[in-house]
Write a protein that holds these residues in place. Structure first.
Motif, PDB file in Angstrom:
ATOM      1  N   TYR B  70      -8.743  -0.904 -43.672  1.00 16.58           N
ATOM      2  CA  TYR B  70      -9.836  -0.787 -44.641  1.00 16.58           C
ATOM      3  C   TYR B  70      -9.325  -0.339 -46.008  1.00 16.58           C
ATOM      4  N   GLY B  71      -8.032  -0.550 -46.251  1.00 17.26           N
ATOM      5  CA  GLY B  71      -7.457  -0.155 -47.542  1.00 17.26           C
ATOM      6  C   GLY B  71      -7.555  -1.272 -48.564  1.00 17.26           C
ATOM      7  N   ASN B  72      -6.587  -1.309 -49.474  1.00 16.39           N
ATOM      8  CA  ASN B  72      -6.577  -2.277 -50.573  1.00 16.39           C
ATOM      9  C   ASN B  72      -6.148  -3.661 -50.067  1.00 16.39           C
ATOM     10  N   VAL B  73      -7.041  -4.642 -50.162  1.00 16.77           N
ATOM     11  CA  VAL B  73      -6.694  -5.994 -49.695  1.00 16.77           C
ATOM     12  C   VAL B  73      -6.461  -6.956 -50.860  1.00 16.77           C
ATOM     13  N   ARG B  74      -6.437  -6.443 -52.088  1.00 16.61           N
ATOM     14  CA  ARG B  74      -6.228  -7.337 -53.245  1.00 16.61           C
ATOM     15  C   ARG B  74      -4.940  -8.161 -53.101  1.00 16.61           C
ATOM     16  N   PRO B  75      -3.795  -7.533 -52.758  1.00 17.93           N
ATOM     17  CA  PRO B  75      -2.555  -8.334 -52.662  1.00 17.93           C
ATOM     18  C   PRO B  75      -2.680  -9.465 -51.642  1.00 17.93           C
ATOM     19  N   THR B  76      -3.312  -9.178 -50.522  1.00 26.18           N
ATOM     20  CA  THR B  76      -3.460 -10.220 -49.486  1.00 26.18           C
ATOM     21  C   THR B  76      -4.359 -11.344 -49.986  1.00 26.18           C
TER      22      THR B  76
END
Lengths: 311, 342
Positions: B70-76
């Motif tokens: 549930y963290g940062n998924v922007r890079p993915t």
């Protein structure tokens, strides 16, 4: 009293209260010993997760409830070796290493669950309960309070052992010295590093036992993230109870009974906002421990690494 | 030379007017990002299987990114867009803000739980209150103790809608049946021990059918159903939501309110191609089978036939199932007194 509050319902609530309190008692007692010796074990949650998986796997493999509890304790102690190596021996930051242990253990246990159980979700049979003669016959209270798996009684007995050790033995005195004035302990010829290492490993074992209890007796299944912050609640209990093991027991039981009370209020259809109901356990424990434990203080050397000859 | 340039410009202008926009024609890869592994017999698994089925139905390639937490998924999300995904399902409410940012930054179509922002961002609202209504009818017809339990891991709008749908189904059969409603915790999606504890208490209050909504914690509910009995001694049944746990059932799974996301995701792809993406909220429906009740061997044939009739009445508009999303309104529907007054 509404008709729903019959004996079976009240017994289920009391049983649930004790079963949800036991992991907190075990992990909280472990944390208390670690803190008494001067080591803040923030990795307790991760050690509980590791113990939960190990306990479940061992029980599922046919080792029984006791085998599962033993496996959970051993694996919890094994994980705590990381804390011993990096914090007690190398003097690294205890908060950072503790967080790393929790994140790492959570990730590894999730990975192993995915590999082993995620297609079948095996469940254990209900742990066999033993009714304490006489006491379990007490109307209303007896079935819920005095009919449990023996591991539950063993967990409560450990609190008495800890209280005895702290008050009556040299080991208890050494642990307190390691947390209060480690240089004095060193001057007395006692190895501070060894004393703290033992305390941290006992904390790991106790956390592992707590996780195993939760998986084997509390739920009968393992899923990732299942400890749900119980390790952190145990840390709070230990800090507020300071060096009194029975206060950890009391705080955890209060938390467990409040959890059951929230269920009772909801199932009974009592018109109270759910948010308030769910705050109840946390509010009650904090209020009681802050009020009655406000004069307690933490060990002077808590969180500080010890290096011989340094001040 | 000048006339050649003039005629080329004219031809290009004509093409620009007659052809559909470039966004509308370019869907050959779709993707989904999920917070947990797709083996939970629930939200994540249904999402992944739905995307794979939609890819097959629309002739597109599916990319799965699962277990992202549930963290940062922007890079993915950026990586998926760079790998060619033109439509990405951000399959967790916690991803919505980041997904909308990446949609605008990379020009990729994104599906989130937030309100739609056409042409790039669409909202999907997955809940199955009508399927839950059918589950309520089923439970009301099957109960022997006349006490039913609803156990939920949180008071999320999806769970509220289904709890309320279930209650409406029960009341439609019998206003006298008692409902025991219990929430495990504020966000107890993985709290199996809490789920077992709460469910055992509800069963002890004489409930013989549990309607459980919990993601991971539903396994704790199932454990309770499998190991305890109500004071009356009746067998306890479990009605699940989202996925199909038949393969791991030990004889207590009565049914499940299935969320089949394939038709929903297929519609999204078709809408991108038709350049109408985001102009509607995507939802589960009885009509296309995306919300339905699981038929198991434990449901008697005559009751199943009655359920089919009720389903037909809902689809025909003869029965209306109210969509209730607020926690207080949901709890109010559990009261027998309210039901009797109505």
């Amino acid at each position: 009293m509404p008709p729903i509050f019959n004996e079976p319902f009240l017994a289920a609530l009391l049983t649930g209260a004790i079963i949800s309190a036991l992991p907190l008692i075990l992990a909280g007692l472990g944390e208390q010993m670690s803190e008494r010796a001067g080591v803040m074990n923030i990795g307790l949650e991760g050690m509980m997760m590791a113990g939960a998986l190990a306990g479940f796997a061992a029980t599922l493999a046919g080792l029984g409830v006791w085998g599962g509890m033993l496996a959970g304790g051993l694996v919890g102690a094994a994980v705590s070796v990381i804390m011993v190596l990096f914090c007690v021996r190398q003097g690294m930051n205890q908060i950072i290493v503790g967080i790393a242990i929790t994140l790492g253990a959570t990730g590894v246990t999730s990975l192993m669950h995915n590999a082993w159980y995620s297609r079948t979700y095996p469940r254990l049979d209900a742990a066999e309960k033993i009714a304490l003669p006489g006491l379990s016959q007490i109307p209303v209270l007896g079935p819920g309070l005095f009919t449990h798996h023996p591991a539950t009684w063993a967990g409560l007995f450990v609190a008495l052992v800890f209280a005895f050790v702290y008050r009556q033995t040299f080991l208890g005195l050494n642990l307190a010295s390691a947390g209060e004035k480690p240089d004095a302990l060193d001057a007395a010829g006692i190895d501070v590093t060894r004393t703290r290492s033992v305390a941290v490993m006992v904390a790991g074992a106790m956390a592992g036992l707590g996780g195993a209890y939760m998986a084997v007796i509390g739920s009968g299944i393992f899923v990732p993230h299942m400890t749900g912050g119980a390790g952190y609640i145990a840390i709070v209990l230990a800090m507020l109870a300071r060096d009194r093991p029975l206060w950890v027991v009391g705080g955890a039981l209060l938390f467990g009974f409040c959890l059951s009370a929230t269920t009772a209020l909801q199932v009974g259809g009592i018109e109270v906002p759910t948010d308030f109901i769910q705050m109840l356990p946390f509010l009650a424990v904090m209020a009681v421990l802050v009020l009655f434990g406000r004069n307690a203080r933490l060990p002077r050397a808590l969180g500080q690494p010890y290096h011989r000859g340094q001040r | 030379m000048l006339s050649l340039l003039r005629s080329s410009s004219a031809a290009l202008a004509l093409l620009a007017v007659t052809l559909p926009p470039a966004l509308a024609a370019d869907v050959d890869t779709i993707a989904i990002v999920t917070p947990e592994q797709g083996t939970d017999f629930g939200w994540n698994q249904q999402g992944i299987e739905g995307l794979e089925a939609a890819a097959e139905a629309t002739g597109t390639e599916a990319i799965i990114a699962q277990g992202l937490g549930y963290g940062n998924v922007r890079p993915t999300l950026r990586e998926l867009a760079e790998d060619g995904a033109q439509l990405i399902i951000a399959h967790a409410s916690g991803y919505s803000t980041e997904a909308i940012e990446v949609a605008k930054e990379m020009g990729v179509h994104m599906v989130t739980g937030n309100p739609s922002e056409p042409p790039l961002v669409a909202n999907y609202n997955l809940t199955a209150e009508k399927g839950a209504y059918l589950a309520g009818v089923l439970a009301a017809k099957m109960t022997k103790t006349k006490v039913l339990g609803i156990v939920v891991s949180s008071e999320s709008p999806n769970w509220n809608a289904q709890s309320a749908g279930f209650a409406q189904g029960v009341r439609a059969v019998s206003p006298e049946i008692e409902l025991r409603y219990a929430i495990i915790g504020p966000a107890a999606y993985a709290d199996v021990a809490g789920a077992r504890r709460v469910t055992e208490s509800v069963i002890a209050s004489n409930a013989d059918i549990i309607f459980g909504q919990g993601n991971g914690s539903s396994f704790g509910m199932i454990q309770a159903v499998e190991t305890v009995t109500p004071p009356s001694g009746e067998k306890v049944w479990f009605i699940d939501v989202i996925g199909d746990k038949t393969s791991i059932d030990k004889g207590h799974l009565l049914s499940s309110v299935i969320w089949d996301m394939a038709p929903v995701f297929t519609q999204m792809v078709e809408d991108v191609r038709a350049d109408v993406f985001g102009t509607t909220t995507y939802a589960l429906a009885l009509e296309d089978g995306s919300q339905r009740l699981l038929q198991t061997d434990h449901i008697p044939a005559e009751i199943w036939a009655e359920l089919e009739a009720v389903k037909a009445q809902i689809m025909a508009g003869e029965i209306t199932v109210d969509l209730v999303l607020e926690p207080a309104a949901t709890r109010a529907m559990m009261s027998t007194t309210v039901a009797a007054a109505e």
